[in-house]
Enzyme design. Structure first.
Site, short mmCIF file in Angstrom:
data_model
loop_
_atom_site.label_atom_id
_atom_site.label_comp_id
_atom_site.label_asym_id
_atom_site.label_seq_id
_atom_site.Cartn_x
_atom_site.Cartn_y
_atom_site.Cartn_z
N HIS A 1 -10.96 -1.99 11.38
CA HIS A 1 -9.87 -2.85 10.90
C HIS A 1 -9.68 -3.97 11.92
CE1 HIS A 1 -5.40 -2.95 9.37
NE2 HIS A 1 -6.14 -3.88 8.80
N ARG B 1 1.62 -12.12 -0.77
CA ARG B 1 0.26 -12.35 -0.26
C ARG B 1 -0.38 -13.61 -0.83
NH1 ARG B 1 -2.12 -8.32 3.26
NH2 ARG B 1 -0.46 -6.80 3.54
N LYS C 1 -9.70 -2.11 1.48
CA LYS C 1 -9.30 -0.95 2.28
C LYS C 1 -10.08 0.30 1.86
CE LYS C 1 -6.39 -3.45 4.43
NZ LYS C 1 -6.67 -3.80 5.82
N SER D 1 -1.64 -3.56 10.38
CA SER D 1 -1.33 -4.46 9.27
C SER D 1 -0.11 -5.33 9.58
CB SER D 1 -1.04 -3.63 8.01
OG SER D 1 -2.09 -2.74 7.80
N TYR E 1 -1.15 -3.51 -7.11
CA TYR E 1 -1.04 -4.21 -5.82
C TYR E 1 -2.39 -4.26 -5.11
CZ TYR E 1 -0.31 -5.18 -0.97
OH TYR E 1 -0.45 -5.72 0.29
N ARG F 1 0.84 -1.20 0.00
CA ARG F 1 0.00 0.00 0.00
C ARG F 1 0.87 1.24 0.00
NH1 ARG F 1 -1.85 0.93 4.30
NH2 ARG F 1 -1.30 -0.85 5.58
N CYS G 1 0.38 -7.69 11.75
CA CYS G 1 0.67 -7.95 13.17
C CYS G 1 -0.03 -9.21 13.65
CB CYS G 1 0.24 -6.76 14.04
SG CYS G 1 1.35 -5.37 13.89
N ASP H 1 -9.79 -9.50 8.87
CA ASP H 1 -9.21 -8.17 8.62
C ASP H 1 -10.17 -7.01 8.87
OD1 ASP H 1 -7.00 -6.58 7.73
OD2 ASP H 1 -7.99 -6.28 5.81
#
Ligand code: OXD
Ligand code: MN
Length: 601
Positions: A245, A385, A225, A267, A216, A86, A269, A294
């Site tokens: 989130h 990913r 997002k 993000s 991406y 991002r 974590c 998420d």
């Protein structure tokens, strides 16, 4: 360039699911007139369409075939090496005034921004196919569910959105023919995948997103997002609900008592790992199930918060995923998965740092270069990913499609902190919990471009995702609390505290069940805790640490409060609030003063 494949021409019956809603047709016409595509492909998300698009993507090198015996119906995609995460610096919230976007967002004036984007998009799809993707976010029959349309010139986006959203007819049905119905307009074009022409722009008042110059996922799967969080948070505030989130998990005791918990971590974590947690052997009969990994949308019903996962799949970080760290994720991504920027072994399998077993003697790395274990470079990008359907998750919660959502007993905040923050503690009440969320901080990760490992404040893990003024967002949380007669308890966790030797003190992963169990005990009114200046702290004997190989000193350190560190922490809270330039609600300033005062008692 590999992503910029030429137009494709489907056989009859594919690509012709034209919607009836006039507002959608007018908008598609307007964007097509601007971008001048070779043809328009109306997506329906069917198997036949998917097979056709995969075949075309393989021909045009958008996808690379994997060994279908090893990873059935799974493919590898390599993004442009300049386009792997991002880009917060190129992400804008375009509200009529800068004040509405607030101090934590890049703001850009809407009229000028539309003009700039129109310039960039003019003729951008010449020679390419323009895909129109209808989708919904949320279960089919939820009052929270939103309709979105994404226009894109990327087949990778179509294939990924089919996994990440409920796509096709279901969205057309939900939208209906009313031209004034609410729906999100998303426009994406790869342009020439040039960082100098990369912009992710949100127009909350118009329910519109325009993303250009990137391929991406986080920048281009506009459902995620952009809609579910940035535009979603704006809609949530105006409509009285919450877009967060957060992962959502269910935890069921051997006696069959079940609680749902939502957790906001920044993000990369460990949200996905926590959401798919497998309890250690000691917790025989306990079951953890995943609602979402998420994003959580929550609304008030009967004085409680109920949550749905708006997504249909997982877009998770691959490196570090293994049968040791997350067996459910490994099973989920063993088939029907799109991998992005991992390594390709000679046997046609995927590989990444942290995968079980020995690294392959030779592979092709995420950039397409030869790689061996002696190479200096990583084989997989640190932000590589997987995109996999939630149905692949063996621990999927049975109520994931429940329109009314699942009742939330606890909200957990957490970040990656080497020091200061204990393993777990509980807020005194809702407003104190909002303060814990508002002052959350974490060491940065590879999920966004920029320095890794720097401590930054990331309120409610929403710093990059709150689509309006963060001060109003804090106030929205406080206001929601006033409407809850049965609010969730709020906790803070930190799996990442390190000892003097620089090693993690807590084993993490499945062992986080021990912390989760204490949280559930607190929800049921049975768990012990001591009142500390920062909140309710468990003593070592309040946590079930049986059969865990951990040093008693490590546990003391994990649950300890270092007053000097906390003086620095409180000063950092003040510095953060001050940096927001006067938007922080009085109640949170008061919470900080009370926290400081409790240390002086
Ligand atoms: C994500 C992120 O991809 O938070 O989920 O960056
Ligand atoms: Mn995320």
């Amino acid at each position: 360039m590999k992503n910029l494949a030429p137009a494709i021409f489907p056989p009859t019956g594919i690509g012709d699911a034209k919607p009836a809603n006039k507002a959608v047709l007018d908008w598609v016409h307007e964007i097509a007139t601007l971008t001048q595509p070779e043809n328009i492909f109306w997506c329906d998300g069917s198997d036949r369409e998917n097979e056709f698009l995969i075949a075309e993507s393989l021909k045009q090198n958008v996808l690379i075939e994997l060994d279908q015996k090893k990873v059935p119906r799974s493919y590898l995609h390599r993004s442009n090496p300049n386009d792997v995460a991002r880009v917060e610096q190129f992400t804008f919230v375009c509200t009529p005034t800068k004040q509405e976007a607030g101090p934590t967002n890049n703001w850009s004036e809407p009229t000028e921004t539309y003009a700039k984007l129109r310039g960039l998009l003019a003729g951008a799809m010449r020679g390419r196919t323009m895909f129109v993707i209808p989708y919904i976010m949320g279960p089919a029959d939820s009052p929270l569910t939103k309709v979105g349309f994404e226009i894109t010139d990327s087949k990778y986006v179509v294939l990924s959105l089919r996994i990440m959203t409920r796509m096709g007819e279901i969205a057309l049905k939900r939208l209906g023919n009313d031209p004034s119905a609410e729906w999100n307009r998303g426009v994406h074009s790869l342009l020439d995948v040039n960082p100098e022409r990369r912009l992710i722009c949100h127009f909350p008042q118009d329910n519109t997103i325009v993303s250009v110059g990137s391929g991406y996922g986080g920048n281009v799967l506009l459902s995620k997002k952009c809609l579910a969080l940035r535009i979603g948070s704006y809609l949530a505030r105006t409509q009285g609900w919450m877009a967060e989130h957060m992962l959502i998990l269910g935890v069921e005791s051997p006696e069959g008592r079940k609680h749902y918990v939502a957790a906001a971590f920044p993000s990369a974590c460990g949200k996905t790992n926590f959401a798919m947690l497998i309890p250690p052997a000691h917790f025989k009969g306990w079951k953890v199930t995943t609602v979402g990994d998420d994003i959580g949308w929550m609304r008030i019903r009967d004085g409680r918060l109920y949550a749905v996962n708006p997504e249909n799949g997982y877009f998770g970080v691959v490196p570090g995923t293994s049968y040791n760290s997350n067996p459910n994720a490994m099973k989920a991504i063993s088939h029907d998965t799109i991998y992005t920027n991992v390594a390709l072994s000679d046997g046609g399998d995927v590989w990444w740092e942290g995968k079980d077993g020995e690294p392959p003697a030779h592979a092709i790395d995420w950039r397409g270069n030869h790689w061996t274990p002696q190479s200096q470079e990583k084989a997989a990008h640190p932000n590589s990913r997987f995109t996999t359907p939630m149905r692949n998750n063996p621990a999927l919660d049975p109520d994931v499609e429940k329109g009314e959502g699942v009742p939330i007993s606890a909200i957990i905040f957490g970040g990656r902190r080497s020091d200061t923050v204990p393993l777990v503690y509980q807020a005194f009440d809702w407003n104190h919990g909002v303060y814990l969320g508002a002052t959350m901080a974490s060491e940065t990760t590879a999920a966004a471009t920029g320095a890794v490992g720097r401590v930054r404040r990331d309120p409610m893990a929403m710093l990059p995702f709150c689509g309006y003024n963060i001060g109003d967002y804090f106030q929205h949380w406080l206001d929601i609390g006033k409407r809850l007669t049965n609010p969730p308890l709020i906790f803070n966790v930190n799996w990442f505290r390190k000892g003097a030797d620089g090693k993690f003190l807590w084993p993490g992963f499945g062992e986080n069940m021990r912390v989760l169990k204490w949280i559930i005990d607190r929800c049921e009114g049975s768990g012990g805790a001591l009142k500390s200046p920062i909140g309710w702290l468990p003593s070592p004997h309040d946590l079930d640490l049986a059969e865990l190989d951990i040093d008693r000193n490590a546990v003391d350190e994990l649950l300890g409060l270092d007053h000097e560190e906390w003086q620095k922490e409180i000063a950092a809270h003040k510095e953060f609030f001050d940096s927001l330039g006067g938007v922080v609600p009085e109640e949170l300033q008061k919470q900080r003063e009370q926290l400081a005062a409790r240390f002086k008692l």
